[in-house]
Design a protein around this motif. Structure first.
Motif, PDB file in Angstrom:
ATOM      1  N   LEU A  18       0.808  -1.224   0.000  1.00 54.33           N
ATOM      2  CA  LEU A  18       0.000   0.000   0.000  1.00 54.33           C
ATOM      3  C   LEU A  18       0.843   1.277   0.000  1.00 54.33           C
ATOM      4  CD1 LEU A  18      -2.810  -1.064   2.474  1.00 54.33           C
ATOM      5  CD2 LEU A  18      -2.875  -1.020  -0.016  1.00 54.33           C
ATOM      6  N   ALA A  19       2.165   1.168  -0.141  1.00 51.09           N
ATOM      7  CA  ALA A  19       3.028   2.352  -0.102  1.00 51.09           C
ATOM      8  C   ALA A  19       2.615   3.438  -1.095  1.00 51.09           C
ATOM      9  CB  ALA A  19       4.484   1.939  -0.320  1.00 51.09           C
ATOM     10  N   TYR A  63      -3.002   5.100   2.356  1.00 50.93           N
ATOM     11  CA  TYR A  63      -3.345   4.258   3.508  1.00 50.93           C
ATOM     12  C   TYR A  63      -2.180   3.396   3.974  1.00 50.93           C
ATOM     13  CZ  TYR A  63      -7.966   5.771   2.218  1.00 50.93           C
ATOM     14  OH  TYR A  63      -9.053   6.554   1.926  1.00 50.93           O
ATOM     15  N   PHE A  64      -0.987   3.694   3.524  1.00 50.76           N
ATOM     16  CA  PHE A  64       0.197   2.936   3.951  1.00 50.76           C
ATOM     17  C   PHE A  64       0.562   3.307   5.388  1.00 50.76           C
ATOM     18  CE2 PHE A  64       4.901   2.798   4.389  1.00 50.76           C
ATOM     19  CZ  PHE A  64       5.060   1.408   4.352  1.00 50.76           C
ATOM     20  N   VAL A  65       0.855   2.261   6.193  1.00 53.98           N
ATOM     21  CA  VAL A  65       1.269   2.459   7.575  1.00 53.98           C
ATOM     22  C   VAL A  65       2.625   1.796   7.772  1.00 53.98           C
ATOM     23  CG1 VAL A  65       0.717   2.027  10.006  1.00 53.98           C
ATOM     24  CG2 VAL A  65      -1.131   2.464   8.351  1.00 53.98           C
TER      25      VAL A  65
END
Length: 489
Positions: free
Chosen positions: A473-474, A478-480
């Motif tokens: 998701l990078a 929404y990347f964590v």
């Protein structure tokens, strides 16, 4: 190469491009996934050493590469073009097997013999082909090896294998000593034993006097030296007849094949077991069924191909002598005197066409293991083993063609030695030496090695799974980052 020409044609060049593209579509060769091991000297340990680069050895080699087991070596004692029997001791013009059989291709259509043949002779040429010429088969095997980029070290033999700490240690004819996790012996029909010689009172196969006068049909023979000579042959099956014909075609005056039998065997029972269910299923049967099947097969024998008999019938000087066993044989002067049940004959030379024995004690490379290898006789009653002495000497192999210890713990790493040669037939059927079963056998062996490699390093593979970081998701909002995620992900 004697009689073998590396094939080059526009059709073959085009097929090679297609085959390589097909392999790329299949993501071949797969990336190596086996964790690296190092020996006490800090050098990388081989994952698999394959001994023999004939039909079986090369198919196993490229099967391992396709599976992602890449840290391997394939060694072959003979020179390039002389792997297997095709350009050495096989003396039939055509193969016994039907032309449509597959195996060395491992399921890739553009690597089949049919594709190779049609690339040179067209579809019509394939339709009119009766059976595969022996040397065409060798040329085809060498072509497959080239296309799959399998490296083979020719002129290298295995001298000895023994346990060495966590690994097997193989001593090679080059003077090199290598450590390996797995060893595959794909070393031919005599790879689990040796030549079978007749037991005759006056004959010793080790006698140097037999040179030039008494030959085993599986030895190198200078047939031109037999021109004008009278030849006696012990045996009436395929190899004996093909050697007799080769001698006559080279100018021998007479070639007589002798048998104890009153006539030739009439039915090839192996045709009744050459279907996928039997090939895949025999090795999964219980011991009673496997013993029953192959003691029958060994006793039944197999007739020579009708093509071989027709070849012999056309040659002046050829003859069969049935129901006339040999009682003795002695080398005398410049010839050989043979006493049969009916007469005493003198020959200029004798060919022994009695095949080979399966007897692990005859293999010097296995000296440190053979005494503790389970044989089929160890799994049968004394009465059964005595009644079927030949079958009793066959090694009793595990599901991946591996040797099994008779006394557990006495010979570490015995299970890391896999016999992919004729010695496996009682345990698995004819999967290591005959074309019809090659695909099933090589696939079973490769999968067994792959499974064993995976199990041996399961802790590491699971830790790699835990540590896997793939920031899918990078590119999104929404990347964590890992250190800010909740839970284990």
């Amino acid at each position: 190469m004697d009689g073998v020409v590396e094939r080059h044609s526009a059709g073959l060049d085009a097929l090679e491009k297609i085959a390589r593209h097909d392999l790329a579509r299949l993501n071949y060769p797969a990336a190596n996934w086996v964790p690296e091991k190092t020996g006490p000297d800090g050098r990388r340990v081989l994952d698999v050493l394959v001994v023999g680069a004939g039909m079986c050895g090369q198919t196993v080699g490229w099967g391992l590469m396709r599976e992602g087991v890449r840290n391997i070596r394939v060694i072959e004692r003979n020179t390039h073009g002389h792997e297997g029997p095709w350009n050495t001791t096989a003396r039939m013009p055509i193969l016994r097997s039907p032309k449509h059989l597959t195996g060395p291709d491992l399921g890739v259509p553009s690597l089949t013999f049919r594709a190779w043949y049609e690339a040179q002779h067209g579809a019509e040429g394939w339709e009119t082909l009766y059976k595969i010429a022996r040397l065409d088969w060798l040329s085809y095997l060498l072509w497959v090896r080239k296309v799959v980029d399998l490296k083979v070290e020719n002129g290298v033999s295995l001298l000895k294998v023994e346990a060495a700490g966590d690994f097997l240690q193989a001593s090679l004819s080059t003077g090199e000593t290598v450590l390996t996790r797995k060893l595959v012996l794909a070393n031919g029909r005599d790879g689990s034993g040796g030549f079978r010689w007749p037991s005759l009172p006056s004959f010793d196969p080790e006698d140097p006097a037999r040179a030039g006068r008494v030959f085993h049909t599986l030895e190198d023979i200078d047939f031109d030296a037999l021109k004008g000579k009278r030849i006696g042959i012990l045996g009436v099956l395929a190899t004996a007849i093909d050697n007799a014909c080769t001698a006559l075609e080279a100018g021998a005056r007479e070639a007589i094949c002798y048998a104890r039998r009153p006539h030739l065997p009439q039915v090839n029972k192996s045709k009744g077991v050459s279907f996928p269910g039997f090939q895949r299923g025999q090795g999964m049967l219980d011991d009673d069924w496997r013993w029953k099947i192959y003691t029958y097969m060994l006793a039944a024998g197999s007739p020579p191909p009708h093509e071989s008999v027709l070849r012999a019938q056309k040659l002046p000087g050829f003859a069969f002598r049935f129901a006339e066993p040999w009682l003795d044989m002695r080398i005398e002067g410049d010839g050989v005197v043979v006493k049969t049940a009916r007469a005493t004959e003198r020959f200029d030379a004798v060919l022994i066409g009695t095949g080979f024995d399966v007897d692990l004690s005859r293999r010097p490379e296995l000296a440190s293991f053979a005494g503790n290898a389970t044989l089929w006789g160890d799994r049968r009653s004394a009465e059964e083993a005595q009644a079927n002495a030949e079958a009793a000497r066959y090694p009793y192999l595990g599901p991946g063609f591996e040797l099994v210890e008779k006394v557990p713990g006495r010979t570490p790493h015995m299970g890391d030695i896999h016999l992919f040669n004729w010695g496996s037939i009682l345990s698995h059927g004819a999967l290591a030496g005959d074309i019809p079963g090659l695909f099933v056998g090589s696939t079973r062996l490769v999968q067994a090695i792959s499974h064993a490699m995976f199990r041996a390093d399961i802790d590491r593979h699971v830790q790699n799974m835990f540590a896997q970081e793939d920031p899918e998701l990078a590119p999104t909002d929404y990347f964590v980052p890992r250190d800010k995620r909740s839970g284990t992900l």
